[in-house]
Motif scaffolding. Structure first.
Motif, PDB file in Angstrom:
ATOM      1  N   GLU A  52      16.718  64.713  11.567  1.00  0.00           N
ATOM      2  CA  GLU A  52      16.068  63.917  12.410  1.00  0.00           C
ATOM      3  C   GLU A  52      15.845  65.002  13.675  1.00  0.00           C
ATOM      4  OE1 GLU A  52      18.079  60.151  12.749  1.00  0.00           O
ATOM      5  OE2 GLU A  52      16.698  59.363  11.599  1.00  0.00           O
ATOM      6  N   THR A  65      10.888  63.121  14.824  1.00  0.00           N
ATOM      7  CA  THR A  65      10.311  63.498  13.687  1.00  0.00           C
ATOM      8  C   THR A  65      11.382  63.347  12.514  1.00  0.00           C
ATOM      9  OG1 THR A  65       8.422  64.155  12.269  1.00  0.00           O
ATOM     10  CG2 THR A  65       9.599  65.664  13.740  1.00  0.00           C
ATOM     11  N   SER A  83       4.262  57.352   8.618  1.00  0.00           N
ATOM     12  CA  SER A  83       5.399  56.621   9.573  1.00  0.00           C
ATOM     13  C   SER A  83       6.616  56.733   8.656  1.00  0.00           C
ATOM     14  CB  SER A  83       5.108  55.310   9.901  1.00  0.00           C
ATOM     15  OG  SER A  83       6.040  54.739  10.842  1.00  0.00           O
ATOM     16  N   PHE A 114       8.121  60.399   7.584  1.00  0.00           N
ATOM     17  CA  PHE A 114       8.085  61.473   8.752  1.00  0.00           C
ATOM     18  C   PHE A 114       8.378  61.076   9.930  1.00  0.00           C
ATOM     19  CE2 PHE A 114       5.457  63.419   5.457  1.00  0.00           C
ATOM     20  CZ  PHE A 114       6.172  64.320   5.285  1.00  0.00           C
ATOM     21  N   GLY A 115       8.351  59.686  10.117  1.00  0.00           N
ATOM     22  CA  GLY A 115       8.436  59.063  11.474  1.00  0.00           C
ATOM     23  C   GLY A 115      10.076  58.768  11.763  1.00  0.00           C
TER      24      GLY A 115
END
Length: 160
Positions: A43, A65, A124, A127-128
Motif C-alpha cells: 500500500e 493505491t 478499485s 489497485f484501490g
C-alpha cells in the motif's frame, strides 16, 4: 517555488514509512530493484508537494493505491499496464456527453457505460486502497503537518 514527490509505504507492522523517490523511480524504470518488496503488493501513499523545500511545502495531491512488485523487486510492468488500461477504460463513458443522441449512439453509450463501470470496479478492487481515517492522518502528519492541523479545525477536504 519547487514541486516534488514523496512516497510512503505501509510496512509489515502497519506503520507508514518513507520510500525515497529515487529508490521508487529506480524500481519503476527497471534500473535497481527493491528486493524487500519482491513479489509483494504494498500500500503506497504518493504525494505531490509544492513550496519551498526549506519550509516543507504543502501537499497538493495525495493518492492511496496498491503497488505490485515482481519477483525481483521491480515495479511490476504488467500490473502497471493493466492499471493504466483500466484507468482508460473507466473513462470511456465520458465521451458520450449529455446531449440528445440517436438510438444507435445511445446503444453505444450504454455499452460504454457498462464497460466503464466494470473497469472502475476492477480498478478499485485491484489497485484501490481506502485508508482508514487514522492512516490518512498518519500520512498527512508525515507529509504536511500544517494541513493536518488545519483539517482538524476546518471542514474536511477531499484528497485522493
Amino acid at each position: 517555488m519547487s514541486v516534488w514527490r514523496r512516497y510512503l509505504v505501509k510496512d509489515v507492522t502497519g506503520r507508514l514509512v518513507d520510500l525515497p523517490s529515487r529508490l521508487f523511480d529506480s524500481a519503476d524504470d527497471g534500473t535497481a530493484p527493491l528486493p524487500h518488496f519482491a513479489g509483494r503488493c504494498v500500500e503506497l501513499v504518493a504525494a505531490v508537494i509544492v513550496g519551498d523545500r526549506v519550509s516543507h511545502g504543502r501537499v497538493t495531491e495525495l493518492a492511496f493505491t496498491k503497488l505490485y512488485f515482481d519477483q525481483l523487486g521491480y515495479v511490476d510492468a504488467a500490473k502497471r499496464e493493466r492499471m493504466i488500461r483500466l484507468m482508460l477504460e473507466s473513462c470511456a463513458d465520458r465521451r458520450c456527453g449529455s446531449h440528445r443522441q440517436d438510438s444507435h449512439r445511445q446503444g453505444d453509450c450504454s455499452r460504454l457505460a457498462h464497460r466503464a463501470g466494470a473497469a472502475r470496479d476492477q480498478l478499485s478492487r485491484e489497485f484501490g486502497w481506502e485508508p482508514k481515517p487514522d492512516e490518512r492522518d498518519a500520512a498527512l502528519s508525515r507529509l504536511d503537518p500544517a494541513r493536518l492541523r488545519a483539517a482538524h479545525r476546518e471542514p474536511a477536504q477531499t484528497l485522493h
